[in-house]
Scaffold this motif. Structure first.
Motif, PDB file in Angstrom:
ATOM      1  N   GLU A   1      -1.032   3.606 -15.909  1.00  0.00           N
ATOM      2  CA  GLU A   1      -0.143   4.374 -15.028  1.00  0.00           C
ATOM      3  C   GLU A   1       0.671   3.441 -14.133  1.00  0.00           C
ATOM      4  O   GLU A   1       1.885   3.631 -13.968  1.00  0.00           O
TER       5      GLU A   1
ATOM      6  N   TYR B   1      13.007   5.803 -22.360  1.00  0.00           N
ATOM      7  CA  TYR B   1      12.522   6.511 -23.537  1.00  0.00           C
ATOM      8  C   TYR B   1      13.646   7.254 -24.257  1.00  0.00           C
ATOM      9  O   TYR B   1      13.399   8.165 -25.026  1.00  0.00           O
TER      10      TYR B   1
ATOM     11  N   ASN C   1      15.662  11.927 -24.301  1.00  0.00           N
ATOM     12  CA  ASN C   1      14.658  12.912 -23.903  1.00  0.00           C
ATOM     13  C   ASN C   1      13.650  12.289 -22.953  1.00  0.00           C
ATOM     14  O   ASN C   1      13.120  11.222 -23.216  1.00  0.00           O
ATOM     15  N   GLU C   2      13.414  12.992 -21.854  1.00  0.00           N
ATOM     16  CA  GLU C   2      12.414  12.522 -20.897  1.00  0.00           C
ATOM     17  C   GLU C   2      11.021  12.714 -21.492  1.00  0.00           C
ATOM     18  O   GLU C   2      10.727  13.711 -22.139  1.00  0.00           O
ATOM     19  N   VAL C   3      10.148  11.739 -21.286  1.00  0.00           N
ATOM     20  CA  VAL C   3       8.789  11.788 -21.802  1.00  0.00           C
ATOM     21  C   VAL C   3       7.845  11.905 -20.603  1.00  0.00           C
ATOM     22  O   VAL C   3       7.970  11.158 -19.631  1.00  0.00           O
ATOM     23  N   ASN C   4       6.884  12.838 -20.669  1.00  0.00           N
ATOM     24  CA  ASN C   4       5.980  13.009 -19.533  1.00  0.00           C
ATOM     25  C   ASN C   4       4.982  11.854 -19.467  1.00  0.00           C
ATOM     26  O   ASN C   4       4.787  11.123 -20.433  1.00  0.00           O
ATOM     27  N   ASN C   5       4.344  11.710 -18.312  1.00  0.00           N
ATOM     28  CA  ASN C   5       3.436  10.578 -18.086  1.00  0.00           C
ATOM     29  C   ASN C   5       2.245  10.562 -19.036  1.00  0.00           C
ATOM     30  O   ASN C   5       1.807   9.498 -19.460  1.00  0.00           O
ATOM     31  N   ASP C   6       1.701  11.727 -19.369  1.00  0.00           N
ATOM     32  CA  ASP C   6       0.562  11.764 -20.293  1.00  0.00           C
ATOM     33  C   ASP C   6       0.944  11.178 -21.651  1.00  0.00           C
ATOM     34  O   ASP C   6       0.167  10.442 -22.258  1.00  0.00           O
ATOM     35  N   THR C   7       2.145  11.505 -22.118  1.00  0.00           N
ATOM     36  CA  THR C   7       2.621  10.974 -23.401  1.00  0.00           C
ATOM     37  C   THR C   7       2.826   9.474 -23.307  1.00  0.00           C
ATOM     38  O   THR C   7       2.457   8.729 -24.218  1.00  0.00           O
ATOM     39  N   LYS C   8       3.401   9.021 -22.195  1.00  0.00           N
ATOM     40  CA  LYS C   8       3.617   7.586 -22.002  1.00  0.00           C
ATOM     41  C   LYS C   8       2.279   6.840 -21.996  1.00  0.00           C
ATOM     42  O   LYS C   8       2.153   5.768 -22.595  1.00  0.00           O
TER      43      LYS C   8
END
Length: 87
Positions: free
Chosen positions: A18, A28, A31-38
């Motif tokens: 994190e 990314y 498209n924005e990627v959420n933190n869980d995916t990152k």
């Protein structure tokens, strides 16, 4: 020195990833990627050996970097220690 991810607790590993994600501000695409995916993407890279967790004795800090970047830095600076059998 490379720190095997298996030696970290799950909580410590996720916290490290994190911090890395927030610090790096990785692009990314459209498209924005959420933190869980990152987190899952970085964790996958670590597990596949594409990225490594590195402790710098000189800077007294832990970081995540690509394995290729680490090897290049090893050659150029000699700042980090690596056991060649790890790769």
């Amino acid at each position: 020195m490379i720190i095997p991810y298996q030696e970290l607790s799950k909580e410590a590993l996720i916290n490290l990833i994190e911090q890395f994600i927030l610090r790096e501000g990785t692009d990314y695409g459209e498209n924005e990627v959420n933190n869980d995916t990152k987190i899952e993407q970085v964790l996958g890279q670590i597990k596949r050996g594409e990225a490594v967790i590195v402790y710098s004795e000189l800077h007294e800090e832990v970081n995540i970097m690509s394995a290729q970047q680490f090897k290049q830095m090893q050659t150029e600076e000699g700042d980090y220690h690596i056991d060649r059998d790890e790769f």
